[in-house]
Motif scaffolding. Structure first.
Motif, mmCIF file in Angstrom:
data_model
loop_
_atom_site.group_PDB
_atom_site.id
_atom_site.type_symbol
_atom_site.label_atom_id
_atom_site.label_comp_id
_atom_site.label_asym_id
_atom_site.label_seq_id
_atom_site.Cartn_x
_atom_site.Cartn_y
_atom_site.Cartn_z
ATOM 1 N N TYR A 88 -5.448 2.107 -5.783
ATOM 2 C CA TYR A 88 -4.376 2.453 -4.840
ATOM 3 C C TYR A 88 -3.161 2.799 -5.688
ATOM 4 N N ASP A 89 -2.822 4.083 -5.783
ATOM 5 C CA ASP A 89 -1.695 4.505 -6.615
ATOM 6 C C ASP A 89 -0.622 5.122 -5.721
ATOM 7 N N VAL A 90 0.564 4.519 -5.696
ATOM 8 C CA VAL A 90 1.680 5.053 -4.893
ATOM 9 C C VAL A 90 2.571 5.869 -5.830
ATOM 10 N N ILE A 91 2.665 7.157 -5.572
ATOM 11 C CA ILE A 91 3.301 8.115 -6.480
ATOM 12 C C ILE A 91 4.530 8.721 -5.802
ATOM 13 N N PHE A 92 5.663 8.787 -6.513
ATOM 14 C CA PHE A 92 6.855 9.444 -5.982
ATOM 15 C C PHE A 92 7.135 10.704 -6.795
ATOM 16 N N ALA A 93 7.218 11.847 -6.114
ATOM 17 C CA ALA A 93 7.524 13.123 -6.790
ATOM 18 C C ALA A 93 9.002 13.411 -6.549
ATOM 19 N N LYS A 94 9.826 13.088 -7.560
ATOM 20 C CA LYS A 94 11.298 13.200 -7.433
ATOM 21 C C LYS A 94 11.717 14.614 -7.018
ATOM 22 N N GLU A 95 11.109 15.628 -7.718
ATOM 23 C CA GLU A 95 11.528 17.021 -7.470
ATOM 24 C C GLU A 95 11.325 17.413 -6.009
ATOM 25 N N HIS A 96 10.371 16.777 -5.388
ATOM 26 C CA HIS A 96 9.971 17.183 -4.030
ATOM 27 C C HIS A 96 10.412 16.147 -3.001
ATOM 28 N N LYS A 113 5.568 -0.095 -1.229
ATOM 29 C CA LYS A 113 5.324 -1.157 -2.217
ATOM 30 C C LYS A 113 4.749 -2.385 -1.523
ATOM 31 N N GLU A 114 5.319 -2.718 -0.377
ATOM 32 C CA GLU A 114 4.807 -3.862 0.412
ATOM 33 C C GLU A 114 3.367 -3.605 0.847
ATOM 34 N N LEU A 115 3.120 -2.377 1.321
ATOM 35 C CA LEU A 115 1.773 -2.044 1.794
ATOM 36 C C LEU A 115 0.752 -2.147 0.655
ATOM 37 N N ALA A 116 1.138 -1.652 -0.529
ATOM 38 C CA ALA A 116 0.217 -1.702 -1.682
ATOM 39 C C ALA A 116 -0.154 -3.153 -2.001
ATOM 40 N N ALA A 117 0.836 -4.043 -1.918
ATOM 41 C CA ALA A 117 0.570 -5.459 -2.208
ATOM 42 C C ALA A 117 -0.358 -6.056 -1.147
#
Lengths: 101, 101
Positions: free
Chosen positions: A40-48, A24-28
């Protein structure tokens, strides 16, 4: 011509929150300091339990500027101990698709 | 609220072109038939020989409509023999990022 980059990161055990906070810091910082980065899209894949960053740059100079940027080098140095494996980062080809934004 | 989906596909030996062609057709059909899909990026990672589709939907109804759509079911049936493994598809969370489009 836009350049597409995908980065894939697998946090070590118990480090999901920490890696997420760092991203999140890096994206900012990328938004603030890199006009050549247009998406720039930071995506979290919960299942993985993994993070994927989907990045679009104006051109290859903007990609090079990103690689050399202090905020990027700092983020990767900081994340090194929190990742199960080294991040996989690749320039990729967008072969099809659309945006209706 | 937008729903983010990432699909990952690894073509079988010698099937990279075929899977790519199928994904181009699918992207066109999604654009044509699914107003609830607001972003659909088909990405090829040469180094890894894999496809990632980065998808954004208006809401969960649009995701359900996508799953039920004939053009999607046909595409997956067709691709089944050309993939090394079953596709990995997950609803994901976008935790940070920006678009300058």
């Amino acid at each position: 011509m836009s350049v597409y980059v995908v980065a894939f990161m697998k946090p070590a055990e118990g480090k999901i929150e920490e890696v997420g906070a760092g991203l999140k810091e890096l994206a900012a910082a990328v938004k603030e300091n890199e006009p050549g980065c247009i998406q720039y899209d930071v995506i979290f894949a919960k299942e993985h339990g993994s993070y994927t960053v989907f990045e679009v740059y104006k051109d290859m100079e903007a990609v090079a500027a990103h690689k050399e940027a202090a905020h990027v080098k700092e983020a990767f140095a900081q994340a090194a101990e929190s990742l199960a494996d080294p991040p996989m980062i690749a320039v990729v080809d967008k072969i099809a698709g659309f945006h209706r934004h």
